[in-house]
Write a protein that holds these residues in place. Structure first.
Motif, PDB file in Angstrom:
ATOM      1  N   GLU A  38       0.799  -1.217   0.000  1.00  0.00           N
ATOM      2  CA  GLU A  38       0.000   0.000   0.000  1.00  0.00           C
ATOM      3  C   GLU A  38       0.841   1.281   0.000  1.00  0.00           C
ATOM      4  O   GLU A  38       1.827   1.384   0.725  1.00  0.00           O
ATOM      5  N   VAL A  39       0.392   2.242  -0.800  1.00  0.00           N
ATOM      6  CA  VAL A  39       0.993   3.573  -0.824  1.00  0.00           C
ATOM      7  C   VAL A  39       0.128   4.518   0.008  1.00  0.00           C
ATOM      8  O   VAL A  39      -0.959   4.162   0.456  1.00  0.00           O
ATOM      9  N   THR A  40       0.626   5.742   0.210  1.00  0.00           N
ATOM     10  CA  THR A  40      -0.081   6.716   1.032  1.00  0.00           C
ATOM     11  C   THR A  40      -0.411   7.959   0.214  1.00  0.00           C
ATOM     12  O   THR A  40      -0.281   7.982  -1.010  1.00  0.00           O
ATOM     13  N   ASP A  41      -0.788   9.005   0.953  1.00  0.00           N
ATOM     14  CA  ASP A  41      -1.089  10.285   0.301  1.00  0.00           C
ATOM     15  C   ASP A  41       0.110  10.841  -0.450  1.00  0.00           C
ATOM     16  O   ASP A  41      -0.056  11.639  -1.378  1.00  0.00           O
ATOM     17  N   ASP A  42       1.330  10.424  -0.102  1.00  0.00           N
ATOM     18  CA  ASP A  42       2.515  10.904  -0.822  1.00  0.00           C
ATOM     19  C   ASP A  42       2.433  10.535  -2.301  1.00  0.00           C
ATOM     20  O   ASP A  42       2.614  11.383  -3.184  1.00  0.00           O
ATOM     21  N   THR A  43       2.164   9.272  -2.569  1.00  0.00           N
ATOM     22  CA  THR A  43       2.038   8.814  -3.959  1.00  0.00           C
ATOM     23  C   THR A  43       0.754   9.330  -4.585  1.00  0.00           C
ATOM     24  O   THR A  43       0.742   9.735  -5.761  1.00  0.00           O
ATOM     25  N   GLN A  44      -0.333   9.332  -3.818  1.00  0.00           N
ATOM     26  CA  GLN A  44      -1.598   9.842  -4.350  1.00  0.00           C
ATOM     27  C   GLN A  44      -1.431  11.279  -4.852  1.00  0.00           C
ATOM     28  O   GLN A  44      -1.805  11.610  -5.986  1.00  0.00           O
ATOM     29  N   MET A  45      -0.869  12.146  -4.011  1.00  0.00           N
ATOM     30  CA  MET A  45      -0.744  13.554  -4.398  1.00  0.00           C
ATOM     31  C   MET A  45       0.282  13.753  -5.506  1.00  0.00           C
ATOM     32  O   MET A  45       0.137  14.660  -6.336  1.00  0.00           O
ATOM     33  N   THR A  46       1.309  12.919  -5.540  1.00  0.00           N
ATOM     34  CA  THR A  46       2.269  12.998  -6.647  1.00  0.00           C
ATOM     35  C   THR A  46       1.574  12.724  -7.970  1.00  0.00           C
ATOM     36  O   THR A  46       1.814  13.413  -8.982  1.00  0.00           O
ATOM     37  N   LEU A  47       0.692  11.742  -8.007  1.00  0.00           N
ATOM     38  CA  LEU A  47      -0.033  11.432  -9.236  1.00  0.00           C
ATOM     39  C   LEU A  47      -0.962  12.574  -9.627  1.00  0.00           C
ATOM     40  O   LEU A  47      -1.080  12.910 -10.813  1.00  0.00           O
ATOM     41  N   PHE A  48      -1.606  13.196  -8.658  1.00  0.00           N
ATOM     42  CA  PHE A  48      -2.463  14.335  -8.991  1.00  0.00           C
ATOM     43  C   PHE A  48      -1.647  15.555  -9.402  1.00  0.00           C
ATOM     44  O   PHE A  48      -2.110  16.377 -10.193  1.00  0.00           O
ATOM     45  N   THR A  49      -0.425  15.683  -8.891  1.00  0.00           N
ATOM     46  CA  THR A  49       0.473  16.722  -9.409  1.00  0.00           C
ATOM     47  C   THR A  49       0.733  16.496 -10.892  1.00  0.00           C
ATOM     48  O   THR A  49       0.680  17.437 -11.704  1.00  0.00           O
ATOM     49  N   ALA A  50       1.024  15.256 -11.248  1.00  0.00           N
ATOM     50  CA  ALA A  50       1.249  14.931 -12.660  1.00  0.00           C
ATOM     51  C   ALA A  50       0.017  15.241 -13.491  1.00  0.00           C
ATOM     52  O   ALA A  50       0.117  15.808 -14.594  1.00  0.00           O
ATOM     53  N   GLU A  51      -1.157  14.889 -12.981  1.00  0.00           N
ATOM     54  CA  GLU A  51      -2.378  15.168 -13.727  1.00  0.00           C
ATOM     55  C   GLU A  51      -2.558  16.672 -13.925  1.00  0.00           C
ATOM     56  O   GLU A  51      -2.943  17.123 -15.014  1.00  0.00           O
ATOM     57  N   GLY A  52      -2.280  17.450 -12.875  1.00  0.00           N
ATOM     58  CA  GLY A  52      -2.394  18.890 -13.013  1.00  0.00           C
ATOM     59  C   GLY A  52      -1.487  19.435 -14.106  1.00  0.00           C
ATOM     60  O   GLY A  52      -1.884  20.298 -14.896  1.00  0.00           O
ATOM     61  N   LEU A  53      -0.254  18.926 -14.169  1.00  0.00           N
ATOM     62  CA  LEU A  53       0.669  19.371 -15.215  1.00  0.00           C
ATOM     63  C   LEU A  53       0.199  18.924 -16.596  1.00  0.00           C
ATOM     64  O   LEU A  53       0.389  19.644 -17.586  1.00  0.00           O
ATOM     65  N   LEU A  54      -0.409  17.764 -16.690  1.00  0.00           N
ATOM     66  CA  LEU A  54      -0.902  17.281 -17.974  1.00  0.00           C
ATOM     67  C   LEU A  54      -2.124  18.070 -18.448  1.00  0.00           C
ATOM     68  O   LEU A  54      -2.395  18.126 -19.653  1.00  0.00           O
ATOM     69  N   ARG A  55      -2.830  18.706 -17.544  1.00  0.00           N
ATOM     70  CA  ARG A  55      -3.979  19.545 -17.898  1.00  0.00           C
ATOM     71  C   ARG A  55      -3.579  21.020 -18.069  1.00  0.00           C
ATOM     72  O   ARG A  55      -4.375  21.813 -18.577  1.00  0.00           O
ATOM     73  N   TRP A  56      -2.411  21.365 -17.616  1.00  0.00           N
ATOM     74  CA  TRP A  56      -1.943  22.757 -17.693  1.00  0.00           C
ATOM     75  C   TRP A  56      -1.667  23.161 -19.130  1.00  0.00           C
ATOM     76  O   TRP A  56      -1.125  22.398 -19.929  1.00  0.00           O
ATOM     77  N   ARG A  57      -2.023  24.393 -19.453  1.00  0.00           N
ATOM     78  CA  ARG A  57      -1.734  24.932 -20.787  1.00  0.00           C
ATOM     79  C   ARG A  57      -0.434  25.726 -20.742  1.00  0.00           C
ATOM     80  O   ARG A  57      -0.343  26.721 -20.006  1.00  0.00           O
ATOM     81  N   PRO A  58       0.587  25.307 -21.505  1.00  0.00           N
ATOM     82  CA  PRO A  58       1.858  26.042 -21.514  1.00  0.00           C
ATOM     83  C   PRO A  58       1.643  27.522 -21.787  1.00  0.00           C
ATOM     84  O   PRO A  58       0.794  27.921 -22.582  1.00  0.00           O
ATOM     85  N   VAL A 115       6.856  19.013  -0.427  1.00  0.00           N
ATOM     86  CA  VAL A 115       8.012  18.433  -1.112  1.00  0.00           C
ATOM     87  C   VAL A 115       7.726  17.006  -1.557  1.00  0.00           C
ATOM     88  O   VAL A 115       8.152  16.584  -2.641  1.00  0.00           O
ATOM     89  N   MET A 116       6.987  16.240  -0.775  1.00  0.00           N
ATOM     90  CA  MET A 116       6.785  14.824  -1.116  1.00  0.00           C
ATOM     91  C   MET A 116       5.907  14.625  -2.349  1.00  0.00           C
ATOM     92  O   MET A 116       5.871  13.539  -2.906  1.00  0.00           O
ATOM     93  N   ARG A 117       5.215  15.662  -2.806  1.00  0.00           N
ATOM     94  CA  ARG A 117       4.315  15.527  -3.964  1.00  0.00           C
ATOM     95  C   ARG A 117       4.858  16.196  -5.215  1.00  0.00           C
ATOM     96  O   ARG A 117       4.203  16.163  -6.272  1.00  0.00           O
ATOM     97  N   SER A 118       6.034  16.819  -5.146  1.00  0.00           N
ATOM     98  CA  SER A 118       6.461  17.754  -6.187  1.00  0.00           C
ATOM     99  C   SER A 118       7.355  17.165  -7.268  1.00  0.00           C
ATOM    100  O   SER A 118       7.782  17.886  -8.166  1.00  0.00           O
ATOM    101  N   ALA A 119       7.635  15.870  -7.233  1.00  0.00           N
ATOM    102  CA  ALA A 119       8.532  15.288  -8.231  1.00  0.00           C
ATOM    103  C   ALA A 119       8.130  15.569  -9.680  1.00  0.00           C
ATOM    104  O   ALA A 119       9.003  15.858 -10.506  1.00  0.00           O
ATOM    105  N   PRO A 120       6.844  15.497 -10.055  1.00  0.00           N
ATOM    106  CA  PRO A 120       6.524  15.697 -11.479  1.00  0.00           C
ATOM    107  C   PRO A 120       6.985  17.015 -12.066  1.00  0.00           C
ATOM    108  O   PRO A 120       7.239  17.097 -13.276  1.00  0.00           O
ATOM    109  N   PHE A 121       7.127  18.067 -11.253  1.00  0.00           N
ATOM    110  CA  PHE A 121       7.637  19.335 -11.787  1.00  0.00           C
ATOM    111  C   PHE A 121       9.055  19.178 -12.324  1.00  0.00           C
ATOM    112  O   PHE A 121       9.467  19.930 -13.217  1.00  0.00           O
TER     113      PHE A 121
END
Length: 356
Positions: free
Chosen positions: A57-77, A158-164
């Motif tokens: 099992e993973v925790t909110d660390d991985t959950q929020m990292t994935l949603f960070t990635a989703e946010g970047l994938l929806r972001w308009r350059p 910091v634990m969610r920010s890797a996708p940046f």
């Protein structure tokens, strides 16, 4: 320019390495080192600890990292990333309070059932996002207290920010975007500048800079930023501890406990430097969680750094394939590469509507 196959391996490694570290550390997060050793022996835990066989099992660390990635994938350059990331984190918040997405939710990621588990999410993240729901708060210029939780420098940003650091922005933009979006929940400069530092460090390593040089360059980058003194000191201390001799849980604890942002980052860096020096990636992952502090978050950050440095192919296969959400994490990693490096959104299969 790093070859696309290497970029893919490193981005996959960063996200799955973070998830492995998270899952390794989660069951022992609230144990001190003495208790860990009493239960598992002098070396501490040597692998996953769970009452369940699979998945781990993973925790909110991985959950929020994935949603960070989703946010970047929806972001308009060319636009401010904060609104897209705010919406993504609010979608994560809903997973902590519902059993499934609302009928009108267009988020593919929010349809992944494992993300609805509630596993000790951070208070600052919950409180900050609740305030965002009551009215969006615009992040301030870096170096000053942010508008929400101005005294919070916990590791929840910091634990969610890797996708940046996995989108090819370059270290300056990765740092600025991660720091800005960390302010959505964490207003203390150390809380959000440590998030920016992780992103800048990952960006450098992803694009071929050797880890020790990337750490040095990131420290130099931080010294030019108002309010970064604590993060600079923590990173310098991690480098000094790595140079001081054999790695051990006691030396990890000399770096910090990981509950606050700069210590979480520094422990991840210390463990990644140990692996760069010895080649012992498995040992580095275990080192990152066998201590008295915030084991899942330090494991997540160390896993991000180990994965981007060595690639998915170098991580322990039996741990990677056992981790919860493995297929989803892999898919998100591939989408980041397709969107930001290959410029081919057809690989995304319509999973991320580019409106937010």
């Amino acid at each position: 320019m790093v070859e696309s196959a290497i970029v893919l391996d490193r981005v996959r490694g960063a996200l799955l390495g973070g998830a492995v570290g998270d899952a390794l550390g989660a069951p022992i997060e609230f144990m001190d080192l003495a208790r860990i050793r009493t239960r598992f022996g002098a070396g501490g835990t040597s692998g996953f600890v769970s009452n369940r066989a699979l998945p781990r099992e993973v925790t909110d660390d991985t959950q929020m990292t994935l949603f960070t990635a989703e946010g970047l994938l929806r972001w308009r350059p060319g636009t401010d990333p904060a609104p897209a990331l705010r919406h993504a984190y609010v979608r994560w918040l809903r997973t902590q309070r519902r059993r499934e997405p609302p009928p009108d939710d267009d988020s593919w990621l929010a349809g992944q059932q494992f993300l609805y588990a509630v596993r000790a999410p951070g208070t600052a993240c919950l409180r900050g996002l609740d305030q965002q729901l009551r009215g969006p708060r615009t992040p301030h210029r870096l170096g000053k207290p942010g508008p929400l939780n101005p005294d919070s420098k916990g590791c929840g940003a910091v634990m969610r920010s890797a996708p940046f650091g996995l989108a090819g922005f370059g270290p300056d933009m990765a740092f600025a975007f991660a720091g800005r979006c960390a302010q959505l929940t964490h207003g203390h400069p150390t809380g959000y500048l440590a998030a920016g530092a992780l992103a800048a460090l990952l960006d450098r390593v992803l694009n071929g800079t050797e880890l020790t040089v990337a750490v040095r360059d990131t420290i130099a980058q931080l010294t030019e930023v108002t309010g970064a003194q604590e993060t600079v000191a923590a990173l310098r201390h991690a480098v000094e501890c790595d140079a001081a001799g054999a790695a051990s849980p006691e030396r990890v604890e000399a770096v910090g406990a990981g509950w606050v942002a700069e210590e979480c980052l520094a422990i991840g860096v210390y463990c990644a430097l140990y692996a760069a020096r010895t080649g012992d990636i498995r040992g580095a992952l275990l080192l990152s969680v066998n201590h008295s502090g915030d084991s899942d978050s330090t494991g997540s950050v160390a896993g991000n750094l180990l994965g981007v440095t060595h690639g998915l192919s170098a991580l322990p296969t039996e741990w990677v394939t056992a981790v919860e959400g493995h297929a989803t994490i892999l898919r998100v990693a591939d989408d980041l590469v397709a969107n930001f490096f290959l410029r081919d959104r057809t690989a995304l299969g319509g999973r991320y509507p580019f409106e937010d």
